[in-house]
Enzyme design. Structure first.
Site, PDB file in Angstrom:
ATOM      1  N   SER A   7     133.015  52.756  58.422  1.00 52.30           N
ATOM      2  CA  SER A   7     132.667  52.778  57.023  1.00 52.30           C
ATOM      3  C   SER A   7     131.769  53.936  56.626  1.00 52.30           C
ATOM      4  O   SER A   7     131.705  54.284  55.455  1.00 52.30           O
ATOM      5  CB  SER A   7     131.965  51.472  56.661  1.00 52.30           C
ATOM      6  OG  SER A   7     130.714  51.379  57.312  1.00 52.30           O
ATOM      7  N   LYS A  34     123.289  57.001  53.890  1.00 49.94           N
ATOM      8  CA  LYS A  34     124.439  56.168  53.562  1.00 49.94           C
ATOM      9  C   LYS A  34     124.009  55.244  52.420  1.00 49.94           C
ATOM     10  O   LYS A  34     122.869  54.756  52.396  1.00 49.94           O
ATOM     11  CB  LYS A  34     124.833  55.341  54.794  1.00 49.94           C
ATOM     12  CG  LYS A  34     126.102  54.499  54.597  1.00 49.94           C
ATOM     13  CD  LYS A  34     126.493  53.776  55.891  1.00 49.94           C
ATOM     14  CE  LYS A  34     127.760  52.945  55.728  1.00 49.94           C
ATOM     15  NZ  LYS A  34     128.155  52.266  56.968  1.00 49.94           N
ATOM     16  N   SER A  63     131.349  51.708  62.797  1.00 44.71           N
ATOM     17  CA  SER A  63     131.219  52.432  61.529  1.00 44.71           C
ATOM     18  C   SER A  63     130.427  53.720  61.590  1.00 44.71           C
ATOM     19  O   SER A  63     130.425  54.487  60.623  1.00 44.71           O
ATOM     20  CB  SER A  63     130.604  51.517  60.467  1.00 44.71           C
ATOM     21  OG  SER A  63     131.588  50.673  59.917  1.00 44.71           O
TER      22      SER A  63
END
Lengths: 95, 485, 485
Positions: free
Chosen positions: C151, C76, C175
């Site tokens: 997210s 990420k 997330s």
């Protein structure tokens, strides 16, 4: 309980974020929606409850007072938007 | 209770003293704490607040704070918390300062200061907390711009917050000196004021004498010398009194003290109401200080200034004033004790350390650590006075040479040909010459009452010494003069 | 090759069925073919990946193969990667190249994993749909008109579309779990402090936690094994030893008590509830016992979170000021203009909104009513969990209220968007480990089952999920959408 324009201005000033007049309307509306939602907390009886800052009851570990070799300023400052003579540059600071 | 400038007014002073702790690394990073380095070489990724970096807590900073707390008889909080104080400034890389508010390491304590008119007063310490220093903004080099150097960012500070128990500039200075002495004794700070190792914010208010309610206070920040603190306080108190007497009102504000003009003025741009939005720093956990940690620090506490003062007076027969001067900094005591050990004469050692040595240090603005004359050499110099090799006057000349780096005591004595004339025959010749040249005075002496003779003898000694160019051994001169007169 | 599990990849590499270079090239080709449409990656590191793959092949040839040696993965874009730009989904960091690796990145590099690239995300991890990314939203591989969740939408979509076998992610309020649910993959948020936050760009420090996303619980366990562990650079990282997560997979589930959280079904649509209950029935068949439990303060989790997370974020994001790195506005007229315009232009609308909310709840006069109150409620929520875990071993419920929704359908109403995390947020407030795994689909959109464990019980929830995945094949379903294939 709607936020007043001067309150938005106060928050924007504290947060150092410019808020234009056009943005102000939508922003106020959305902040109001969020703040109304979080006000549900007020209904909860929390008398005598100790605030919880960290989920685990852990305690701070202490670091021995030793110096490690730092990365060079050239490496650490290579993302700087403006720098000269090893210093970060900003518009003149007034006291 | 001393009165400030205007009669009938009392000045109330509170101090917040920032002591820079003498740790090797920073409070929250392992970058070095060092002065005088090129910009940003002592700033790590943490100190520059690069994204994703996190703080860790320097154990030694906690230890030093605890040590200070124990020395001021304060409560040590078993659980202390770091908080974030939020504001924007270019020398504050994270956009917040990590500090302590609700749960500082050191709770309420007390210090005693000596008052000018004699006696002592207890000053209450509200608390002392750990926090990180900011970097520096440099304005000289770049037109229209400021340069940011973060070397100092993250340096550990112990902020000592005093209750408003002080009533005059000199009292404030006395407290600062106490704190300064403690910090050096405890070895928690180098105490170097010129490098900003101790800085002070001063709150001043005035009120009619006898009132118990406090007046509106103003704050002056970042004063870094005892002299400025005293002047700034006296000046601000006078300004407030004059203002009130003219029917005005003191405004609560932060003022900038200009040491060159000896004036303060309201700070520009800082008038916007601050709202620091403190909250517990979520990157750090509560610091737990256990009994064992405290006990170890308590056992390791060195002799503190008050005890040291008493001891010097007892062991060396020193006066309060002499002992006070010597104990202002631990380094001075250590130096003195070495001198005294070498020459075995405490009072004389104290006179030299407080006198000649202090004067030279003052003149050059140097620190004892950089002193060119070692304690052992000064001790040997005094020993030469005691064994009659040098007169006190000549010793000062030798000291000046030692200071200038021209060698050790004996080498200088030899090089300058300063060996005392101790040969009785040579001194007798001198004495005879003096007596012959001052027949009238000799006659006066002989007819004078015994109690007056002491002073009169001094005249002949002086003449004989002068004649010898200061080299005659004063003891021998005295002895022969008495004999012949 | 992209259909293989991580364990199968390791076997293939060990057996010489394919090399890490071939495996890496295969995934890079898939990324090249499909990322243009799916937008799961912000940066692809083809050259570095090929170089690491060659190193991994050499290590394998030398007999030094760990479970992840030569296995490709994606990070990420919230994890700092030395020399590779790390944007956090923001214009603020669009050009930021960190000089250091996050601990998670360094650990995985040491484990021999091959980094394919950096995955797209909501800006500063603030969002549940990926629509706040400065680099445009990721598309959900199951329906490219729908959001992937957020997210960590890029990591979840990359794994779902097999543009990476596994990916790192972070979870502050859901997330990892919400995008895992919406993309039909498995994702675990570990116990707070299990995975180091060093180098992971902070959103809300007391809740942020890194974790794995994979095609199965087994893949997640293998990735977590390499990510987890104490890190002295993160003060909130826990010292607890890391167990062998896969080693406990063999154990029977007989007698394991699973608490079905009543409150999580109260407002849940019938179709979603049916999928979740279907998966729970399968767990019951495997020998677990289902009991009904209550978490009476569940409804307060979202409001408490939307006080605490923005408050922490308002300070965490203060460092983005245009001074030391990151975006700086053009031609600032003065310092204040530099700050205010840099932050107005560099941050997107949702980030600014959260900073302002955080500023509000911490500001003078509001702290007690909002921030402190929310911290108190946080303790009550933690106590609710403690009471539940006194009765059961695992808590279960839906991961999200529904499957993936269409782009733009919730952007005008922040509160509707925030309710995406209604079932996931409480685990972050309490710091508990929780995972989401697929349990079927509604109208072609995957639905997630959430399992919440007690502190450090990652192995237990991974083990239950693994046994469920051995007995069912919801996690083997592949996206039916052909638009991107």
């Amino acid at each position: 309980m709607a936020l007043q324009p001067d309150e938005i201005a106060r928050l924007a000033r504290l947060a150092h974020i410019q808020v234009t007049a056009e943005e102000c309307g939508t922003l106020t509306e959305r902040l109001d929606a969020v703040l109304d939602m979080v006000r549900q907390l007020q209904a909860c009886d929390t008398a005598g409850v100790e605030p919880l800052a960290h989920p685990l009851d852990a305690v701070q570990e202490l670091r021995p007072d030793a110096v490690a070799d730092a990365e060079s300023p050239e490496t650490l400052m290579r993302n700087a938007p403006a720098a000269a003579a090893g210093l970060f540059l900003v518009p003149r600071v007034l006291d | 209770m001393s009165r400030a400038v205007g009669a009938g007014w009392e000045t109330v002073i509170g101090l917040e003293v920032h002591v820079q702790l003498a740790t090797r690394s920073k409070l929250f990073s392992d970058a070095a704490v060092e002065f005088g380095q090129p910009p940003n070489v002592c700033a790590s990724a943490i100190d520059m607040a690069l994204p994703g970096t996190l703080p860790s807590v320097n154990e030694n900073a906690i230890r030093m704070a605890v040590r200070f707390g124990l020395a001021i008889d304060a409560q040590i909080n078993r659980r202390s918390v770091f908080e974030r104080k939020n504001y924007f400034y270019p020398d504050l890389p994270k956009g917040y300062q990590t500090t302590q508010l609700a749960a500082p390491v050191v709770g309420a304590g007390r210090l005693r200061i000596a008052l000018a008119g004699g006696g002592e007063r207890e000053v209450r310490i509200h608390h002392a907390h750990l926090e990180e220093d900011a970097g520096k903004s440099l304005h000289e080099e770049f037109p229209g711009a400021s340069g940011i150097d973060l070397n100092r960012a993250g340096t550990p500070l112990l902020e000592i917050v005093c209750e408003p128990d002080l009533r005059s500039g000199p009292e404030a200075v006395a407290l600062l000196r106490q704190i300064h002495a403690l910090a050096t004794y405890l070895e928690i700070s180098d105490g170097d004021m010129s490098q900003g190792s101790m800085r002070c914010d001063v709150n001043v208010s005035v009120r009619p004498a006898g009132d118990s309610a406090l007046g509106t206070r103003t704050e002056m920040k970042n004063l870094n010398s005892f002299r400025f603190v005293e002047r700034a306080i006296e000046g601000e108190a006078a300004r407030q009194i004059a203002l009130i007497e003219e029917g005005g009102k003191v405004v609560q504000e932060t003022r900038l003290y200009d040491s060159e003009a000896n004036l303060s003025r309201p700070m520009r741009g800082k008038e916007m109401a601050h709202d620091y939005r403190y909250f517990p720093c979520p990157d750090l956990l509560p610091v737990i200080i256990d009994e064992a940690f405290i006990a170890a620090e308590r056992d390791a506490l060195p002799e503190l200034p008050a005890a040291c003062r008493e001891r010097l007076m007892r062991e060396h027969g020193l006066s309060v004033d002499a002992a006070n001067l010597l104990t202002a900094e631990r380094a001075t005591v250590d130096y003195f004790e070495q001198v005294a050990a070498v020459c075995s004469a405490g009072k004389m050692a104290a006179n030299w350390v407080n006198g000649e040595l202090a004067a030279q240090l003052n003149k050059t603005g140097g620190r004892l650590a950089d002193c060119p004359v070692s304690a052992a050499e000064l001790g040997r110099l005094i020993a030469r006075i005691l064994d009659g090799s040098l007169s006190g006057k000549l010793a000062k000349t030798v000291f000046a040479d030692m200071w200038a780096g021209r060698g050790g005591v004996d080498a200088i004595i030899a090089a300058r040909g300063l060996q005392q004339v101790r040969d009785s025959g040579a001194i007798e010749a001198l004495v005879d010459k003096v007596l012959a040249e001052n027949a009238a005075q000799v006659e006066n002496y002989r007819t004078a009452r015994p109690e007056k003779r002491g002073k009169m003898l001094g005249f002949f000694v002086g003449q004989a010494m002068k004649l010898s160019g200061g080299k005659a051994a004063p003891g021998e001169v005295n002895r022969l003069l008495r004999e012949k007169l | 090759m992209h259909e293989l599990s991580v364990a199968q990849m390791a076997q293939g590499l060990a057996a010489g069925a394919f090399s890490s270079l071939e495996l890496t090239q295969h995934f890079l080709r898939r990324i090249e073919a499909h990322n243009g449409h799916l937008n799961a990656y912000i940066s692809v590191c083809a050259e570095q990946a090929l170089a690491s793959a060659r190193r991994a092949d050499a290590a394998i040839a030398a007999g030094q193969q760990g479970p992840l040696t030569g296995v490709p993965l994606a990070h990420k874009d919230i994890f700092c990667t030395a020399g590779v730009r790390t944007t956090c989904g923001s214009r603020m960091l669009a050009e930021f190249v960190p000089p250091y690796d996050a601990t998670v990145v360094a650990r995985l590099q040491a484990a021999g994993a091959v980094v394919l690239g950096k995955t797209n995300m909501d800006e500063f991890a603030m969002g549940s749909s990926n629509e706040t990314s400065y680099f445009s939203a990721v598309r959900n591989p199951w329906d490219t008109d729908c959001v992937p969740g957020g997210s960590s939408g890029g990591s979840a979509a990359a794994v779902a579309a097999r543009l990476a076998p596994i990916a790192t992610a972070t979870d502050t309020g859901g997330s990892i779990r919400q995008p895992a649910a919406l993309c039909g993959v498995t994702g675990l948020k570990p116990t707070y402090g299990r995975v180091s936050r060093w180098g992971m760009i902070a959103f809300a420090s007391s809740m942020d936690q890194g974790g794995p996303i994979g095609q199965s619980a087994e893949d997640c366990a293998l990735l977590l094994q390499a990510m987890a562990g104490h890190d002295p650079k993160d003060s909130t990282s826990i010292v607890e030893p890391v167990p062998d997560y896969c080693g406990q997979f063999g154990g029977p589930l007989d007698g394991l008590k699973i608490g079905v959280v009543e409150e999580y079904f109260a407002d849940l649509g019938d179709a979603v509830a049916a999928r979740v209950r279907g998966a729970l029935a399968e767990l019951e068949k495997l020998g677990t016992r289902l009991v009904s439990v209550r978490l009476p303060r569940s409804h307060l989790a979202v409001p408490a979170y939307y006080v605490l997370a923005p408050a922490e974020a308002s300070a965490n994001l203060a460092r983005f000021d245009g001074v030391r790195y990151g975006y700086r506005c053009a031609e600032p007229v003065d310092l204040l203009d530099l700050y205010c315009r840099t932050r107005a232009e560099g941050f997107g609308a949702e980030v600014k909104r959260r900073i302002l909310v955080g500023t509000y709840v911490l500001s003078a006069g509001f702290y007690d009513a909002y921030f402190r109150k929310a911290q108190q409620v946080r303790r009550l929520i933690k106590e609710d969990f403690a009471a539940a875990f006194a009765q059961v071993d695992i808590l279960a419920g839906p991961s999200c209220p529904a499957g993936a929704f269409r782009f733009g359908s919730k952007t005008a109403d922040p509160v509707a968007m925030y309710l995406q995390d209604i079932y996931t947020i409480a685990a972050n407030l309490a710091g508990l480990p929780a995972l989401s795994l697929p349990c079927g689909a509604v109208a072609g959109k995957p639905i997630g089952l959430q399992l919440i464990g007690n502190y450090f019980a990652e192995a237990r929830i991974l083990g239950a999920a693994h046994r469920l995945q051995q007995a069912t094949d919801w996690h083997r379903a592949v996206p039916a959408a052909e638009g991107w294939r």
